[in-house]
Design an enzyme around this catalytic site. Structure first.
Site, mmCIF file in Angstrom:
data_model
loop_
_atom_site.group_PDB
_atom_site.id
_atom_site.type_symbol
_atom_site.label_atom_id
_atom_site.label_comp_id
_atom_site.label_asym_id
_atom_site.label_seq_id
_atom_site.Cartn_x
_atom_site.Cartn_y
_atom_site.Cartn_z
ATOM 1 N N GLY A 8 0.799 -1.083 -0.012
ATOM 2 C CA GLY A 8 -0.146 -0.034 -0.116
ATOM 3 C C GLY A 8 0.798 1.374 -0.081
ATOM 4 N N THR A 10 1.736 3.251 -2.260
ATOM 5 C CA THR A 10 1.397 4.478 -2.905
ATOM 6 C C THR A 10 0.032 5.011 -2.146
ATOM 7 O OG1 THR A 10 0.178 3.010 -4.552
ATOM 8 C CG2 THR A 10 2.375 3.684 -5.182
ATOM 9 N N MET A 13 -2.058 5.779 3.608
ATOM 10 C CA MET A 13 -1.531 5.419 4.838
ATOM 11 C C MET A 13 -0.025 4.928 4.611
ATOM 12 S SD MET A 13 -2.618 5.859 7.753
ATOM 13 C CE MET A 13 -1.363 4.858 8.591
ATOM 14 N N HIS A 149 -15.558 9.426 9.110
ATOM 15 C CA HIS A 149 -14.243 9.337 8.311
ATOM 16 C C HIS A 149 -14.287 9.885 7.049
ATOM 17 C CE1 HIS A 149 -13.347 5.900 10.980
ATOM 18 N NE2 HIS A 149 -11.867 5.940 10.518
ATOM 19 N N LYS A 153 -13.322 6.558 2.311
ATOM 20 C CA LYS A 153 -13.175 5.264 3.004
ATOM 21 C C LYS A 153 -14.038 4.200 2.392
ATOM 22 C CE LYS A 153 -12.821 3.572 7.748
ATOM 23 N NZ LYS A 153 -11.757 2.712 7.478
HETATM 24 N N1 LIG Z 1 -5.130 0.209 11.368
HETATM 25 C C1 LIG Z 1 -5.055 1.597 11.180
HETATM 26 O O1 LIG Z 1 -4.521 2.075 12.275
HETATM 27 C C2 LIG Z 1 -5.623 2.292 9.916
HETATM 28 C C3 LIG Z 1 -5.355 3.533 10.059
HETATM 29 C C4 LIG Z 1 -5.875 4.127 8.691
HETATM 30 C C5 LIG Z 1 -6.571 3.183 7.517
HETATM 31 N N2 LIG Z 1 -6.407 1.820 7.813
HETATM 32 C C6 LIG Z 1 -6.964 1.055 6.953
HETATM 33 O O2 LIG Z 1 -5.859 0.992 5.821
HETATM 34 C C7 LIG Z 1 -6.406 0.553 4.644
HETATM 35 C C8 LIG Z 1 -5.510 1.597 3.651
HETATM 36 O O3 LIG Z 1 -6.050 2.741 3.969
HETATM 37 P P1 LIG Z 1 -5.659 4.124 2.929
HETATM 38 O O4 LIG Z 1 -6.471 5.170 3.370
HETATM 39 O O5 LIG Z 1 -3.972 4.167 2.733
HETATM 40 O O6 LIG Z 1 -6.231 3.491 1.392
HETATM 41 P P2 LIG Z 1 -5.707 3.985 0.041
HETATM 42 O O7 LIG Z 1 -5.179 5.339 0.072
HETATM 43 O O8 LIG Z 1 -7.011 3.629 -0.955
HETATM 44 O O9 LIG Z 1 -4.406 2.951 -0.288
HETATM 45 C C9 LIG Z 1 -4.587 1.735 -0.518
HETATM 46 C C10 LIG Z 1 -3.325 1.287 -1.099
HETATM 47 O O10 LIG Z 1 -3.525 -0.427 -1.460
HETATM 48 C C11 LIG Z 1 -3.029 -0.455 -2.846
HETATM 49 N N3 LIG Z 1 -3.633 -1.566 -3.645
HETATM 50 C C12 LIG Z 1 -4.922 -1.856 -3.800
HETATM 51 N N4 LIG Z 1 -5.108 -3.032 -4.628
HETATM 52 C C13 LIG Z 1 -3.856 -3.328 -4.362
HETATM 53 C C14 LIG Z 1 -3.602 -4.733 -5.211
HETATM 54 N N5 LIG Z 1 -4.169 -5.448 -5.782
HETATM 55 N N6 LIG Z 1 -2.070 -5.060 -5.080
HETATM 56 C C15 LIG Z 1 -1.338 -4.275 -4.438
HETATM 57 N N7 LIG Z 1 -1.391 -2.948 -3.873
HETATM 58 C C16 LIG Z 1 -2.864 -2.638 -3.980
HETATM 59 C C17 LIG Z 1 -3.245 0.811 -3.505
HETATM 60 O O11 LIG Z 1 -2.486 1.130 -4.652
HETATM 61 P P3 LIG Z 1 -2.980 2.288 -5.973
HETATM 62 O O12 LIG Z 1 -2.444 3.491 -5.115
HETATM 63 O O13 LIG Z 1 -1.972 1.814 -7.130
HETATM 64 O O14 LIG Z 1 -4.281 2.036 -5.974
HETATM 65 C C18 LIG Z 1 -2.922 1.844 -2.225
HETATM 66 O O15 LIG Z 1 -1.437 1.704 -2.315
HETATM 67 C C19 LIG Z 1 -7.869 0.640 4.535
HETATM 68 O O16 LIG Z 1 -8.442 -0.755 4.939
HETATM 69 C C20 LIG Z 1 -8.068 1.477 5.911
HETATM 70 O O17 LIG Z 1 -9.402 1.129 6.402
HETATM 71 C C21 LIG Z 1 -5.949 1.441 8.980
#
Ligand SMILES: NC(=O)c1ccc[n+]([C@@H]2O[C@H](COP(=O)([O-])OP(=O)(O)OC[C@H]3O[C@@H](n4cnc5c(N)ncnc54)[C@H](OP(=O)(O)O)[C@@H]3O)[C@@H](O)[C@H]2O)c1
Length: 259
Positions: A8, A10, A13, A149, A153
């Site tokens: 992730g 790019t 997070m 959020h 999201k």
């Molecule tokens: N636990 C915690 O503290 C916390 C805090 C915040 C968020 N989260 C969770 O973390 C997750 C990500 O959140 P975010 O806001 O960073 O989301 P985001 O901006 O949409 O990032 C998702 C990432 O996953 C990548 N991805 C998607 N499909 C993929 C695949 N098939 N193979 C490889 N990489 C892939 C995306 O790549 P591309 O850029 O190319 O699309 C992007 O880099 C969510 O589930 C969110 O709820 C958790």
């Protein structure tokens, strides 16, 4: 030096985790997984040259000590199994996992140390420590969980809202049933209900309120994140504390608060 691979990289997070890892003297970000729809050269323009970018999970996990994952549930399941195949510790913050994806995490945890947390902020970890205590005392009070959020999201309610609701339910002796939002049919509160409410608006990073109320008084406990750094710093700390442990599924709160 802890050699880190990031899934992730790019994303919202992932970019913050990469930024904090670059500033940490004990962590080296060596590899990042890029989604199949994104060109590696395009992704490399966003990141330091020293980071090895790949589309391939087995290549990602080779030669690293730990993987941090903030991506999508289907990616998380495959990544956990790839980390297990290579004997690499696995930290995941991805939310919205279904039972089959949790099963992959549990399977991986039989051969590597794993931590999955719906919220890696220190404040939420503290909240999760106190919630059972409050819920055990206020068994007769109504309880509802509200979360807000940003508009992009993907899952609702948030993983943290579910974690908080489950913590309340587990602390109460009587059966609790979750009601997701209220509308026609669920407007009037029934005994044993716990309402969970999700709002999606603007750029809100993450805000959770736990409301306890009786006829006479009420308590609201709110946690909010000012920046994604709150989650990213916690995930890096989890990685530091996880590497070198025996295989198993660890709780972030246990890793954080153990003496
Ligand atoms: N636990 C915690 O503290 C916390 C805090 C915040 C968020 N989260 C969770 O973390 C997750 C990500 O959140 P975010 O806001 O960073 O989301 P985001 O901006 O949409 O990032 C998702 C990432 O996953 C990548 N991805 C998607 N499909 C993929 C695949 N098939 N193979 C490889 N990489 C892939 C995306 O790549 P591309 O850029 O190319 O699309 C992007 O880099 C969510 O589930 C969110 O709820 C958790």
């Amino acid at each position: 030096m802890l050699r880190l691979a990031l899934i992730g990289i790019t994303g919202r997070m992932g970019r913050v985790v990469a930024e904090l890892a670059a500033a940490a003297p004990d962590i080296e970000l060596v590899a990042g997984l890029v989604s199949p729809s994104r060109d590696l050269a395009e992704a490399s323009r966003l990141l330091p040259r020293t980071v090895r970018l790949t589309h391939d999970l087995s290549e990602l996990v080779s030669g690293v000590d730990v993987v941090i994952d903030f991506s999508r549930p289907e990616v998380t399941a495959d990544a956990a199994l790839a980390a297990a195949d290579s004997g690499v510790a696995f930290v995941s913050g991805t939310t919205g996992l279904r039972e089959s994806e949790f099963a992959a995490i549990r399977q991986a945890a039989t051969s590597i140390p794993v931590v999955h947390a719906t919220n890696f902020s220190i404040g939420t970890a503290v909240l999760l420590r106190i919630v059972p205590e409050v819920a055990r005392v206020l068994t007769r009070w109504d309880c509802e969980v509200m979360e807000r959020h940003h508009r992009q999201k993907r899952d609702a309610p948030s993983g943290t809202a579910l974690t908080l609701a489950r913590a309340v339910a587990a602390a109460r002796a009587a059966n609790t049933s979750f009601v997701y939002g209220r509308g026609p049919g669920t407007a009037t509160r029934q005994p044993g209900e716990l309402g969970i409410h999700a709002i999606r608006a603007g750029g809100e990073i993450g805000r959770h309120t736990l409301l306890f109320a009786s006829d006479e008084e009420g308590i609201e406990i709110t946690h909010w994140a000012q920046s994604r750094r709150a989650y990213a710093a916690g995930a890096l700390e989890a990685a530091r504390r996880l590497v070198g442990r025996p295989p198993g599924l660890y709780q972030f709160t246990d890793l954080l608060f153990e003496v």
